[in-house]
Scaffold this motif. Structure first.
Motif, PDB file in Angstrom:
ATOM      1  N   VAL A 154       0.723  -1.331   0.214  1.00 19.79           N
ATOM      2  CA  VAL A 154      -0.068   0.053  -0.133  1.00 19.79           C
ATOM      3  C   VAL A 154       0.856   1.356  -0.218  1.00 19.79           C
ATOM      4  O   VAL A 154       0.649   2.419  -0.701  1.00 19.79           O
ATOM      5  N   LEU A 155       1.883   1.003   0.780  1.00 18.98           N
ATOM      6  CA  LEU A 155       2.810   2.391   0.809  1.00 18.98           C
ATOM      7  C   LEU A 155       3.482   2.559  -0.453  1.00 18.98           C
ATOM      8  O   LEU A 155       3.781   3.646  -1.131  1.00 18.98           O
ATOM      9  N   GLN A 156       3.898   1.645  -1.283  1.00 18.29           N
ATOM     10  CA  GLN A 156       4.395   1.562  -2.550  1.00 18.29           C
ATOM     11  C   GLN A 156       3.572   2.456  -3.400  1.00 18.29           C
ATOM     12  O   GLN A 156       3.924   2.974  -4.466  1.00 18.29           O
ATOM     13  N   TYR A 214       3.054   8.071   6.332  1.00 12.75           N
ATOM     14  CA  TYR A 214       2.284   7.082   6.423  1.00 12.75           C
ATOM     15  C   TYR A 214       2.402   6.158   7.755  1.00 12.75           C
ATOM     16  O   TYR A 214       1.287   5.854   8.254  1.00 12.75           O
ATOM     17  N   TYR A 215       3.714   5.939   7.984  1.00 14.32           N
ATOM     18  CA  TYR A 215       4.110   5.437   9.213  1.00 14.32           C
ATOM     19  C   TYR A 215       3.658   6.379  10.552  1.00 14.32           C
ATOM     20  O   TYR A 215       2.808   5.554  11.452  1.00 14.32           O
ATOM     21  N   SER A 222       0.983   4.592  13.332  1.00 16.11           N
ATOM     22  CA  SER A 222       1.144   4.752  14.639  1.00 16.11           C
ATOM     23  C   SER A 222      -0.078   5.310  15.460  1.00 16.11           C
ATOM     24  O   SER A 222      -0.520   4.698  16.479  1.00 16.11           O
ATOM     25  N   LEU A 223      -0.661   6.492  14.605  1.00 16.41           N
ATOM     26  CA  LEU A 223      -2.045   6.987  15.212  1.00 16.41           C
ATOM     27  C   LEU A 223      -3.231   5.717  15.172  1.00 16.41           C
ATOM     28  O   LEU A 223      -3.989   5.977  16.266  1.00 16.41           O
ATOM     29  N   ASP A 224      -3.238   5.073  14.222  1.00 14.10           N
ATOM     30  CA  ASP A 224      -4.208   3.822  14.314  1.00 14.10           C
ATOM     31  C   ASP A 224      -3.854   3.012  15.333  1.00 14.10           C
ATOM     32  O   ASP A 224      -4.924   2.573  16.235  1.00 14.10           O
ATOM     33  N   GLU A 225      -2.705   2.774  15.786  1.00 10.80           N
ATOM     34  CA  GLU A 225      -2.511   1.857  16.744  1.00 10.80           C
ATOM     35  C   GLU A 225      -2.755   2.553  18.292  1.00 10.80           C
ATOM     36  O   GLU A 225      -3.516   1.886  19.036  1.00 10.80           O
ATOM     37  N   LYS A 226      -2.514   3.827  18.068  1.00 13.24           N
ATOM     38  CA  LYS A 226      -3.004   4.619  19.462  1.00 13.24           C
ATOM     39  C   LYS A 226      -4.254   4.766  19.502  1.00 13.24           C
ATOM     40  O   LYS A 226      -4.939   4.680  20.606  1.00 13.24           O
ATOM     41  N   ALA A 251      -5.799   5.024   2.366  1.00  8.94           N
ATOM     42  CA  ALA A 251      -5.659   3.400   2.593  1.00  8.94           C
ATOM     43  C   ALA A 251      -4.365   3.108   3.452  1.00  8.94           C
ATOM     44  O   ALA A 251      -3.169   3.698   2.954  1.00  8.94           O
ATOM     45  N   ARG A 252      -4.233   2.269   4.449  1.00  5.79           N
ATOM     46  CA  ARG A 252      -3.198   1.796   4.917  1.00  5.79           C
ATOM     47  C   ARG A 252      -3.298   0.474   5.489  1.00  5.79           C
ATOM     48  O   ARG A 252      -4.350  -0.120   5.659  1.00  5.79           O
TER      49      ARG A 252
END
Length: 465
Positions: free
Chosen positions: A64-66, A180-181, A185-189, A261-262
């Motif tokens: 997705v990042l690519q 993107y990263y 990290s915000l999604d994880e938080k 998207a991620r």
């Protein structure tokens, strides 16, 4: 009627002087700015291999990042502006290459003259008409290397625009990956905070039951309720940061603000070996350094041009065509004419303009040299900073993992003791808050590690290949 041909040569006694030196221009030499012993990478090995040579497609394995990076390289506005700058520089380059060729212009004219009756020829003709169809050719000999230096200056300007485009690509790849990263990290938080809110809602119900049973007071219930609101406030901030970052990412991708998207943070791994290469490789890998040196080369060649202006210039001008007093006889062979003039011009007094241009060119060359030096110092600092940040974040992940595990166990034990009436509710509140903060810090440390790798990749000049 015989043809009129005028051949004028103003070169008497000049050639011996011109042959004294065929070229006044100096050759460019790269300045000595690199000192390996001052390139601070500490214990990391330095060799001829650097991670900057790795393509971004091989470094970032997230599909997705690519896709995002590829989209950004196609649509980003800064990239498209840089491409237009290359086109403009290429036009100047073509102009520089044409400097050796003569210039040719055409002329068609009709001259009508009303003659005074009191003039010398007024009694013969009251008016005169002259028709002319001619071409003029002008050429300057590059005796002192001025044209050559101009051509080289345009070449350096073109290569500088290419390097600037590469620098934009490097920065864009880095910014997209970093953003993107950060989103991951915000999604994880967000996920952790939502679980925390759910658990605290359950704890609030439990504490209300304990209060009814007389095990805790109303203060304990309100403290738990306050912690619940604190977690909800954190969630609001996280959601806001996500939206803002998605807007930022959309701009990087060259499109209107939209959802991005991620995947997940836990699936992110960079398998490329950490290698910095030798310091000299920064000059061929970092586009901004290449652009700074091309700027120096451009200023150097323009100084050559300014220096050449002190010397005489040798020019050759030729004019030929048809000239007649009536249009009917314009295309007659007797209407042919030609002039050839060779000229040697030596500036003597010109209000100090040449001296001023030369002094300004020297100053601009020194500015470009200092800017080149500064660019290299900044590059070496960025490499060192990225290495230290990577090592620090890697060590911090290990420490924060242990810290979170300790706080998580402390929370579980204190809640069990509270439920059995054996602990103070303040201990439970403190343990919960510490566990949440530690978990969020752990996520930040993981993002910092990934971001440091991205920064190192950019600092070494990766991303444009």
């Amino acid at each position: 009627m015989k043809k009129n041909r005028i051949y004028t040569f103003l070169l008497a006694g000049a050639l011996p002087f011109l042959l004294v030196s065929c070229f006044a221009a100096k050759d460019y030499e790269q300045p000595e700015i690199i000192k390996d012993e001052n390139f601070r990478t500490d214990s990391l090995p330095q060799d001829s291999i650097t991670m900057a040579d790795v393509s971004w497609k091989d470094l970032f394995t997230d599909a997705v990042l690519q896709q995002h990076i590829d989209e950004g390289l196609q649509n980003n506005i800064d990239i498209r502006v840089a491409l237009q700058q290359i086109i403009a520089a290429e036009a100047y380059l073509k102009q520089g290459k044409a400097g050796y060729f003569p210039s040719l212009s055409g002329n068609a004219s009709l001259t009508h003259q009303e003659v005074s009756s009191n003039s010398q020829f007024g009694g013969l003709n009251s008016s005169l008409d002259q028709y002319e169809l001619s071409a003029n050719l002008s050429w300057e000999a590059d005796i002192w290397g001025k044209i050559r230096s101009n051509k080289r200056a345009y070449e350096a300007g073109y290569l500088q625009s290419v390097a600037a485009h590469q620098a934009v690509k490097t920065a864009l790849v880095s910014n997209i990956a970093s953003t993107y990263y950060q989103l991951l990290s915000l999604d994880e938080k967000k996920k952790v905070t939502e679980i925390t809110i759910e658990n605290r809602e359950k704890s609030l119900e439990t504490n209300k039951a304990l209060k009814d049973a007389g095990n805790i007071t109303e203060v304990g219930v309100k403290q738990t309720e306050a912690q619940l609101y604190t977690a909800k406030a954190i969630l609001i901030d996280i959601n806001n940061q996500i939206r803002l970052l998605e807007n930022t990412m959309s701009i990087l991708l060259g499109k209107e603000a939209t959802a991005i998207a991620r995947t997940d943070l836990e699936n992110q791994e960079i398998e490329t070996e950490l290698k910095t290469g030798v310091p000299a490789q920064l000059l061929k890998n970092r586009p901004d350094l290449m652009a700074a040196e091309y700027s120096l080369r451009n200023a150097f060649e323009l100084t050559n041009v300014a220096r050449a202006n002190f010397y005489p210039s040798l020019t050759l001008n030729a004019t030929g065509g048809l000239q007649a007093l009536s249009f009917d006889s314009l295309f007659d062979t007797n209407s042919l004419f030609a002039n050839i003039i060779g000229g040697l011009t030596q500036p003597i007094f010109n209000k100090r303009q040449i001296r001023t241009q030369y002094e300004v060119a020297q100053s601009q060359q020194e500015q470009a040299r200092l800017q080149f030096r500064q660019a290299f110092l900044i590059a070496s600092k960025e490499v060192s900073d990225a290495l230290y940040n990577y090592e620090s974040s890697t060590d911090k992940i290990e420490v924060k993992q242990k810290e979170f595990e300790a706080y998580d166990l402390a929370t579980q034990y204190s809640e069990e003791l509270l439920n059995n009436g054996l602990a103070n509710y303040l201990e439970v509140l403190t343990a919960r808050e510490n566990a949440l903060n530690s978990r969020l810090d752990l996520i930040s440390a993981k993002y910092s590690q990934l971001n440091s790798m991205v920064n190192l990749y950019e600092a070494l000049g990766g991303g444009w290949k």
